[in-house]
Design a protein around this motif. Structure first.
Motif, short mmCIF file in Angstrom:
data_model
loop_
_atom_site.label_atom_id
_atom_site.label_comp_id
_atom_site.label_asym_id
_atom_site.label_seq_id
_atom_site.Cartn_x
_atom_site.Cartn_y
_atom_site.Cartn_z
N HIS A 97 0.83 -1.21 0.00
CA HIS A 97 0.00 0.00 0.00
C HIS A 97 0.86 1.26 0.00
O HIS A 97 0.51 2.27 -0.63
N VAL A 98 2.02 1.20 0.68
CA VAL A 98 2.94 2.35 0.68
C VAL A 98 3.59 2.50 -0.69
O VAL A 98 3.70 3.62 -1.22
N THR A 99 4.00 1.39 -1.28
CA THR A 99 4.61 1.42 -2.62
C THR A 99 3.64 2.02 -3.63
O THR A 99 4.01 2.90 -4.43
N ARG A 100 2.40 1.58 -3.57
CA ARG A 100 1.37 2.10 -4.48
C ARG A 100 1.15 3.59 -4.27
O ARG A 100 1.02 4.37 -5.23
N ALA A 101 1.13 4.00 -3.00
CA ALA A 101 0.90 5.40 -2.68
C ALA A 101 2.06 6.28 -3.15
O ALA A 101 1.85 7.38 -3.68
N VAL A 102 3.29 5.80 -2.96
CA VAL A 102 4.46 6.57 -3.38
C VAL A 102 4.50 6.73 -4.89
O VAL A 102 4.75 7.82 -5.42
N ASP A 103 4.25 5.63 -5.60
CA ASP A 103 4.25 5.70 -7.07
C ASP A 103 3.17 6.65 -7.58
O ASP A 103 3.40 7.45 -8.49
N LYS A 104 2.00 6.57 -6.98
CA LYS A 104 0.90 7.46 -7.36
C LYS A 104 1.25 8.91 -7.06
O LYS A 104 0.99 9.81 -7.88
N LEU A 105 1.85 9.14 -5.89
CA LEU A 105 2.23 10.49 -5.48
C LEU A 105 3.23 11.10 -6.47
O LEU A 105 3.07 12.25 -6.92
N GLN A 106 4.27 10.35 -6.82
CA GLN A 106 5.32 10.87 -7.69
C GLN A 106 4.82 11.11 -9.11
O GLN A 106 5.22 12.09 -9.75
N GLN A 107 3.94 10.25 -9.58
CA GLN A 107 3.42 10.43 -10.94
C GLN A 107 2.36 11.54 -10.99
O GLN A 107 2.37 12.37 -11.90
N GLU A 108 1.46 11.55 -10.00
CA GLU A 108 0.36 12.51 -10.03
C GLU A 108 0.85 13.95 -9.80
O GLU A 108 0.34 14.88 -10.44
N PHE A 109 1.84 14.11 -8.92
CA PHE A 109 2.32 15.45 -8.60
C PHE A 109 3.65 15.78 -9.27
O PHE A 109 4.24 16.82 -8.98
N LYS A 110 4.13 14.87 -10.11
CA LYS A 110 5.35 15.10 -10.89
C LYS A 110 6.52 15.52 -9.99
O LYS A 110 7.15 16.57 -10.19
N CYS A 111 6.78 14.67 -9.00
CA CYS A 111 7.87 14.93 -8.06
C CYS A 111 8.67 13.66 -7.87
O CYS A 111 8.26 12.58 -8.32
N CYS A 112 9.81 13.78 -7.19
CA CYS A 112 10.66 12.60 -6.98
C CYS A 112 11.36 12.72 -5.64
O CYS A 112 12.13 13.67 -5.41
N GLY A 113 11.09 11.79 -4.73
CA GLY A 113 11.70 11.82 -3.41
C GLY A 113 10.95 12.73 -2.46
O GLY A 113 10.14 13.56 -2.87
N SER A 114 11.24 12.57 -1.18
CA SER A 114 10.57 13.39 -0.16
C SER A 114 10.96 14.86 -0.29
O SER A 114 10.11 15.73 -0.47
N ASN A 115 12.26 15.13 -0.22
CA ASN A 115 12.75 16.50 -0.39
C ASN A 115 13.34 16.72 -1.78
O ASN A 115 13.25 17.81 -2.34
N SER A 116 13.99 15.68 -2.30
CA SER A 116 14.56 15.73 -3.64
C SER A 116 14.84 14.30 -4.10
O SER A 116 14.75 13.35 -3.31
N SER A 117 15.22 14.15 -5.36
CA SER A 117 15.48 12.81 -5.89
C SER A 117 16.67 12.14 -5.20
O SER A 117 16.76 10.90 -5.18
N SER A 118 17.57 12.92 -4.61
CA SER A 118 18.74 12.36 -3.92
C SER A 118 18.35 11.56 -2.68
O SER A 118 19.15 10.74 -2.19
N ASP A 119 17.13 11.75 -2.18
CA ASP A 119 16.66 10.97 -1.02
C ASP A 119 16.68 9.48 -1.32
O ASP A 119 16.87 8.67 -0.40
N TRP A 120 16.48 9.13 -2.58
CA TRP A 120 16.39 7.72 -2.94
C TRP A 120 17.72 6.98 -2.80
O TRP A 120 17.76 5.75 -2.79
N ALA A 121 18.82 7.72 -2.65
CA ALA A 121 20.12 7.07 -2.44
C ALA A 121 20.14 6.31 -1.12
O ALA A 121 20.92 5.36 -0.94
#
Length: 252
Positions: A141-165
């Motif tokens: 459910h978290v994975t689905r929510a994160v993917d939906k969040l990033q696609q729907e709001f055109k963002c990546c990561g919590s603060n920035s894409s570098s968070d994913w490191a």
């Protein structure tokens, strides 16, 4: 219209009955609207609820659904009580109106309070939720929510894409060389997350925190506005009910 017809009804009593009937009709429609807002929050936007550590947002929506159901039932009861001239039913109707009033004020207050603490909650929890729970077993459910969040709001990561490191998933073989999830990509294709260049992934200032906070704040305004707005309208219904109860008591 009731059983007692020994005395002719005063004009004021008749007017009050029709005013209360009209109020109940619109009140019944409003109940459907209140319930609809609550169901929309829990249904269409339920994925985002899993990204929040606090249950206040969901609680305010559940309160609206409950209040909406009670409002619709109460509207029917109010019509019956009005035209059957049953003072006991009118009393029950008034008590239900008061309960709904308190429920909707509670929903409005919860929305207002959560509005104040939302930013701090997201700062403390969203990054950890995204990096530690994404693509983990039993956290679909978290994975689905994160993917939906990033696609729907055109963002990546919590603060920035570098968070994913710091992501637990990115460091595993399952990531297959991805630097960010594929949902960060402007054009979503399998393994597109292997390239984290700005031309390929979303680089939104403030990251997903800013986007999610804005969305929830806007929705909290709807929840709070609907709850408090309908509650204020109910005051009119309670006043009409008191006057009609008093008028019927004097007439019969």
């Amino acid at each position: 219209m009731g059983a007692n017809k020994d005395k002719k009804e005063p004009c004021g009593t008749v007017c009050l009955k029709y005013l209360l009937f009209a109020f109940n009709f619109f009140f019944w429609l409003a109940g459907g609207a209140v319930m609809g807002v609550g169901i929309w929050t829990l249904g269409v936007k339920s994925d985002y609820i899993s990204l929040l550590s606090s249950k206040t947002y969901a609680a305010s929506a559940y309160i609206l659904v409950l209040a909406g159901v009670i409002v619709m039932v109460t509207g029917v009861l109010g019509c019956c009580a009005t035209f059957r001239e049953q003072r006991k039913l009118l009393l029950v109707y008034f008590i239900l109106l008061l309960c709904i009033f308190l429920l909707e004020i509670l929903a409005g207050v919860l929305a207002y309070v959560y509005n104040k603490q939302l930013n701090e909650e997201l700062k403390q929890n969203l990054r950890e939720t995204m990096t530690q729970k994404y693509k983990q077993s039993s956290q679909e459910h978290v994975t689905r929510a994160v993917d939906k969040l990033q696609q729907e709001f055109k963002c990546c990561g919590s603060n920035s894409s570098s968070d994913w490191a710091e992501s637990a998933w990115i460091r595993t073989r399952d990531a297959a060389g991805r630097m960010v999830p594929d949902s960060c990509c402007k054009t979503l294709t399998e393994f597109c997350g292997r390239r984290d260049h700005p031309s390929n992934i979303y680089k939104v200032e403030g990251g997903c925190i800013t986007q999610l906070e804005k969305f929830i704040l806007d929705h909290l305004k709807i929840i709070g506005g609907v709850g408090v707005g309908i509650a204020c309208v109910q005051v009119i219904g309670m006043v009409f009910t008191c006057y009609l109860y008093k008028s019927l008591k004097e007439t019969y």
